[in-house]
Design a protein around this motif. Structure first.
Motif: not given
Length: 291
Positions: A134-149
């Motif tokens: 899975v790929y978390n990149v808030p700068g491109r998605t406008s949402s941050n996948m939090l560590p808990e998720t």
């Protein structure tokens, strides 16, 4: 999963002057990675400009990389989007036999809640037996996948084996490392903090600069994995300015400028992206000449 420990690179898609895919350049690029110690290749990630490739071009790029690689390195295929049903359908209808894992970005533009992100990846994980990063990149998605998720997904689905964490936040990465299952991999998606993440317990990096400086970058990551901090940081600081340069005007314009200096491929990109400015091209060329 050890195949994804170390340095992976998110390959660019080389273009000719007329913006068609440069398959000769792609062959040189793949061989350049393999010859210089890269551990695995990521195909059609964001750096590969898949948003501007049509279906036939994507298939041709995949086939070329598979053929040139010829089983030498593990391959990861980017399949993601903000329409969950469409992502699931693409996974089900794509020949994944040559790929060791899927890299799937957290949904962009829609800005789902954490539960929405979880349910998105739950649907993806249940649609395939293939391993998923899975790929978390808030700068491109406008949402941050939090560590808990991320940790919840890691515990709930055996085939979600890793996260490419590109929030640019070492504290967030450390929280995932602290609470993750033992075998789950935390992979840096930020070149500048890849080494600190490795030293904190991360598994390595999926890199952009790594495809321009594959030998030194992969050695740096391996030194970090071995706990040889001082030698690793010596290499980090040797390359640090180039990391700032290649992202100064967006990705992949900068790395393509560097690859052009190494005679791997041209610095062509497709609209809405534009080439690096003449000023930046000169700065990158000067770095390459003195590296």
């Amino acid at each position: 999963m050890n195949k994804f420990v170390g340095t992976g690179v998110a390959l660019v898609t080389p273009f000719n002057e007329d913006k068609s895919v440069d398959f000769d350049g792609l062959e040189r690029l793949v061989n350049f990675q393999i010859d210089n110690g890269i551990n695995y290749l990521v195909v059609l990630g964001t750096t590969g400009e898949p948003a501007t490739l049509n279906k036939e071009e994507k298939e041709a790029v995949k086939n070329k990389i598979v053929a040139v690689n010829n089983g030498r390195l593990p391959l990861v295929l980017g399949i993601g989007g903000n329409n969950t049903a469409a992502v699931v359908e693409e996974i089900k209808t794509t020949d994944l036999s040559h790929f060791d894992a899927i890299l799937s970005v957290s949904p962009y533009y829609n800005k789902p809640t954490q539960e929405g992100i979880y349910q998105h990846f739950k649907a993806i994980a249940e649609s395939t037996e293939k391993d998923i990063i899975v790929y978390n990149v808030p700068g491109r998605t406008s949402s941050n996948m939090l560590p808990e998720t991320t940790v919840r997904l890691a515990y709930d689905f055996d085939n979600i084996i890793a996260v490419k964490e590109a929030a640019g936040d070492t504290v967030q990465a450390m929280k995932i490392i602290q609470h993750k299952p033992k075998d789950f991999l935390v992979i840096s998606g930020d070149d500048m903090i890849a080494l600190p993440m490795v030293l904190a317990g991360g598994a390595g990096v999926i890199s952009v600069i790594g495809q321009g400086l594959p030998k030194d970058f992969s050695i740096m990551i391996q030194l970090g994995l071995n706990g040889e901090n001082r030698a690793a940081y010596d290499l980090h600081y040797k390359m640090a300015d180039s990391i700032d340069m290649i992202f100064a005007e967006g990705n992949p314009a900068g790395i393509k400028s560097m690859l052009n200096d190494f005679s791997i491929c041209r610095n062509e990109v497709r609209l809405p992206l534009v080439k690096a400015s003449v000023k930046l091209q000169k700065e990158i060329a000067n770095f390459v000449a003195n590296f």
